[in-house]
Design an enzyme around this catalytic site. Structure first.
Site, PDB file in Angstrom:
ATOM      1  N   ASP A 264       0.877  -1.156   0.000  1.00 32.71           N
ATOM      2  CA  ASP A 264       0.000   0.000   0.000  1.00 32.71           C
ATOM      3  C   ASP A 264       0.927   1.222   0.000  1.00 32.71           C
ATOM      4  O   ASP A 264       2.103   1.110   0.344  1.00 32.71           O
ATOM      5  CB  ASP A 264      -0.892  -0.023   1.252  1.00 32.71           C
ATOM      6  CG  ASP A 264      -1.801   1.185   1.340  1.00 32.71           C
ATOM      7  OD1 ASP A 264      -2.441   1.528   0.327  1.00 32.71           O
ATOM      8  OD2 ASP A 264      -1.871   1.798   2.423  1.00 32.71           O
TER       9      ASP A 264
ATOM     10  N   ASP B 295       0.045   5.078   1.052  1.00 34.32           N
ATOM     11  CA  ASP B 295      -0.106   5.982   2.198  1.00 34.32           C
ATOM     12  C   ASP B 295      -0.195   5.197   3.497  1.00 34.32           C
ATOM     13  O   ASP B 295      -1.043   4.326   3.654  1.00 34.32           O
ATOM     14  CB  ASP B 295      -1.353   6.854   2.020  1.00 34.32           C
ATOM     15  CG  ASP B 295      -1.305   7.685   0.737  1.00 34.32           C
ATOM     16  OD1 ASP B 295      -0.202   7.973   0.254  1.00 34.32           O
ATOM     17  OD2 ASP B 295      -2.384   8.033   0.222  1.00 34.32           O
TER      18      ASP B 295
ATOM     19  N   ASP C 196      -5.295  12.409   6.896  1.00 33.79           N
ATOM     20  CA  ASP C 196      -6.753  12.328   6.810  1.00 33.79           C
ATOM     21  C   ASP C 196      -7.287  13.307   5.763  1.00 33.79           C
ATOM     22  O   ASP C 196      -8.413  13.169   5.293  1.00 33.79           O
ATOM     23  CB  ASP C 196      -7.391  12.611   8.171  1.00 33.79           C
ATOM     24  CG  ASP C 196      -7.158  11.483   9.159  1.00 33.79           C
ATOM     25  OD1 ASP C 196      -6.924  10.331   8.711  1.00 33.79           O
ATOM     26  OD2 ASP C 196      -7.202  11.742  10.374  1.00 33.79           O
TER      27      ASP C 196
ATOM     28  N   CYS D  98     -17.050   0.645  -7.554  1.00 29.38           N
ATOM     29  CA  CYS D  98     -16.186   0.040  -8.570  1.00 29.38           C
ATOM     30  C   CYS D  98     -15.650  -1.303  -8.055  1.00 29.38           C
ATOM     31  O   CYS D  98     -15.805  -1.628  -6.888  1.00 29.38           O
ATOM     32  CB  CYS D  98     -15.012   0.973  -8.877  1.00 29.38           C
ATOM     33  SG  CYS D  98     -13.910   1.184  -7.456  1.00 29.38           S
TER      34      CYS D  98
END
Length: 180
Positions: free
Chosen positions: A7, A9, A17, A97
């Protein structure tokens, strides 16, 4: 081929945030670039799978995302590493999606691109959605405490047997020792 899925971030760079909306806001977590470099030196293909709903929300344009990723690639290269590809979902959560983690679409794209089953492929994330997406295709989820990792650990509900590491560097140490 040794493959690992990261991943972005909260694993490679500090999370926000308010989203990472510019190259200036992209700041690597200490040790993450060197961890990727260690993987590269040991012959691993490093790919990134990241949700980037800021695109759909209008928080940044595609050119900005490309600039953020160019900064990441350059920083990794300067540390002696390489990220082979970045797979991203540009959709907001309400767009339903198939590529937004925890759905498996990004992982299926990676499997198709590399022509391989992802069973057992390590996938490092800091959120429940990262871990669930990995598990849904038989990849091996690994949780880091950086980014949202502490909250994810406290909330639980992730796949049983998921190992937990302080950060990407510790996760890479574990993988490289196991491969030796």
């Amino acid at each position: 081929m040794k493959l690992i899925i990261l991943d972005r971030d909260g694993v490679i760079n500090f999370d926000s945030d308010q989203f990472i909306k510019s190259p200036d806001e992209w700041r690597p977590i200490p040790g993450s670039l060197e961890a990727i470099a260690r993987l590269t030196r040991e012959g691993w293909r490093v790919v990134v799978a990241t949700n980037q709903s800021g695109l759909a929300r209008g928080l940044f344009e595609m050119a900005t995302l490309n600039a953020i990723h160019a900064k990441m690639h350059k920083a990794v290269a300067q540390a002696g590493g390489r990220i082979d590809a970045v797979f991203y979902c540009p959709h907001a959560a309400d767009m339903n999606c198939g590529c937004r983690k925890p759905k498996s679409g990004l992982f299926e794209e990676i499997a198709a691109r590399y022509g391989r089953d992802l069973h057992g492929v390590p996938a490092v994330g800091d959120s429940l959605r990262d871990l669930l997406a990995a598990a849904s295709v038989g990849a091996r989820p690994m949780l880091v405490r950086t980014g949202k990792g502490e909250k994810t650990l406290a909330a639980g509900g992730f796949p049983e047997g998921t190992p937990v590491f302080a950060d990407l560097s510790e996760a890479v140490d574990h993988l490289l020792k196991a491969a030796a």
